[in-house]
Design an enzyme around this catalytic site. Structure first.
Site, PDB file in Angstrom:
ATOM      1  N   LYS A 118       0.831  -1.211   0.000  1.00 23.70           N
ATOM      2  CA  LYS A 118       0.000   0.000   0.000  1.00 23.70           C
ATOM      3  C   LYS A 118       0.860   1.254   0.000  1.00 23.70           C
ATOM      4  CE  LYS A 118      -4.450  -1.400   1.655  1.00 23.70           C
ATOM      5  NZ  LYS A 118      -5.541  -1.195   2.588  1.00 23.70           N
ATOM      6  N   LYS A 198      -7.028  -9.582  -9.725  1.00 24.50           N
ATOM      7  CA  LYS A 198      -8.324  -9.501  -9.064  1.00 24.50           C
ATOM      8  C   LYS A 198      -9.225  -8.406  -9.658  1.00 24.50           C
ATOM      9  CE  LYS A 198      -9.268  -8.811  -4.206  1.00 24.50           C
ATOM     10  NZ  LYS A 198      -8.699  -8.504  -2.904  1.00 24.50           N
ATOM     11  N   LYS A 201     -12.037  -2.043  -7.978  1.00 23.23           N
ATOM     12  CA  LYS A 201     -12.489  -0.694  -8.373  1.00 23.23           C
ATOM     13  C   LYS A 201     -11.352   0.098  -9.002  1.00 23.23           C
ATOM     14  CE  LYS A 201     -14.057  -0.336  -4.067  1.00 23.23           C
ATOM     15  NZ  LYS A 201     -14.891  -1.179  -3.258  1.00 23.23           N
TER      16      LYS A 201
END
Ligand code: SF4
Length: 333
Positions: A118, A198, A201
């Protein structure tokens, strides 16, 4: 030390946008099943505190949150049999987070792979919340004394931290927390339409839960397939094709066999294979979308569900936090 004989299941979704087919197949469908299974007591929440670790336009949470609750309900999560709430409506979770932070070494957090990922992805905003995310997740899990946590593979290191914190606290301060277990085997990874990993969004490779029939067909029509099938006559490998992986989640055994055999022998083209997938996707979404329209008409429903959920969740979590405070010697005046 769960006194409840039912297994406590806990899971949450961040409010970073509208939900998509990946959320539906990977999470909501299971949430609905667990909420209707009498062996479970379920807590499902919207993780708005986790959302603000990465969402820069946080005002969007107000817009996404009610939509996500309607998605939960339309997917079949029974709000009378499960507790649906918003993370930030439970201040005791923040208190537990702080206490657990003091039982966590900085080096343990530095080793968590999701933080490194992240931090790379959000290099302009590597805030302390992002770093402490696993401890807040541990508080989310340990507050309601969750026994079972349906987590994706990427979240497993966080669950490990929650387990470790539960064991450590129990060892140092006396038996307090149920040690949670993963329901990872029940979680599936839903692939994106762009042929990469995956469905997500931020990847822009989704079928959205509110997509029209035409939109579903158009998206699947251009989905990336096995690159070996350049021409209709080239045989392909279903195992190298995300469209086929989606088939395994949406199509019948007969359809799967038809598509797999047709692909490897080049007796069908990708267009036919994709049409079957599009039909099955539409058949899955249609009743969901119809239920959702009816639910959206019910004024005050989302507020009522979240208000009732907040009361139940807060009672449960506050009880745990009170025990924790007592164990570590925090006084009330
Ligand atoms: S026929 Fe189906 S499984 Fe085979 S490559 Fe085309 S879309 Fe994929």
């Amino acid at each position: 030390m769960a006194e409840n004989k039912k297994q406590v299941v806990l899971s949450g979704i961040r409010a970073t946008g509208r939900l998509h087919l990946g959320n539906f197949l990977g999470a909501l469908r299971n949430f609905a099943r667990y909420s209707n299974d009498p062996q479970y007591s379920c807590f499902f929440f919207v993780a708005d505190w986790h959302t603000i670790t990465t969402l820069t336009d946080t005002a969007q949470i107000k817009q996404f949150l009610p939509e996500i609750i309607l998605d939960y309900l339309a997917a079949g999560v029974d709000h009378e049999k499960s507790t649906i709430f918003v993370q930030s409506s439970i201040p005791e979770t923040a208190e537990l987070f702080w206490i657990l932070s003091c039982f966590t070494q900085k080096s343990e957090l530095e080793r968590i792979p999701t933080f490194k990922d992240k931090a790379l992805k959000h290099a302009e905003n590597v805030n302390a919340g992002l770093f402490n995310y696993p401890v807040l997740m541990a508080a989310d899990i340990l507050g309601p004394q969750a026994d079972l946590v349906p987590v994706g593979k990427d979240q497993e290191p966080h669950l490990e931290m929650a387990k470790e914190l539960a064991r450590k606290f129990n060892r140092l301060c006396g038996e307090t927390f149920a040690v949670p277990h993963s329901m990872a085997e029940e979680m599936i990874i839903v692939p994106g339409l762009d042929g990469t990993g995956k469905m997500g969004k931020s990847e822009g490779n989704t079928i959205n839960l509110d997509d029209t029939e035409d939109a579903v067909r158009a998206k699947i029509k251009v989905a990336v397939t096995d690159p070996a099938r350049q021409r209709r006559t080239d045989p392909g490998s279903p195992s190298k094709c995300n469209v086929y992986t989606l088939h395994t989640m949406l199509s019948s055994d007969d359809e799967l066999k038809y598509c797999a055999d047709g692909c490897t022998s080049a007796s069908i083209g990708c267009a036919e294979c994709k049409t079957i997938l599009a039909n099955n996707t539409i058949a899955l979404l249609k009743p969901f979308q119809e239920r959702r329209l009816v639910l959206a008409e019910k004024k005050g429903l989302v507020f009522d569900v979240l208000h009732a959920g907040q009361i139940t969740a807060r009672q449960t979590i506050a009880k745990t936090v009170e025990i924790v405070r007592e164990k570590i010697g925090l006084l009330r005046f």
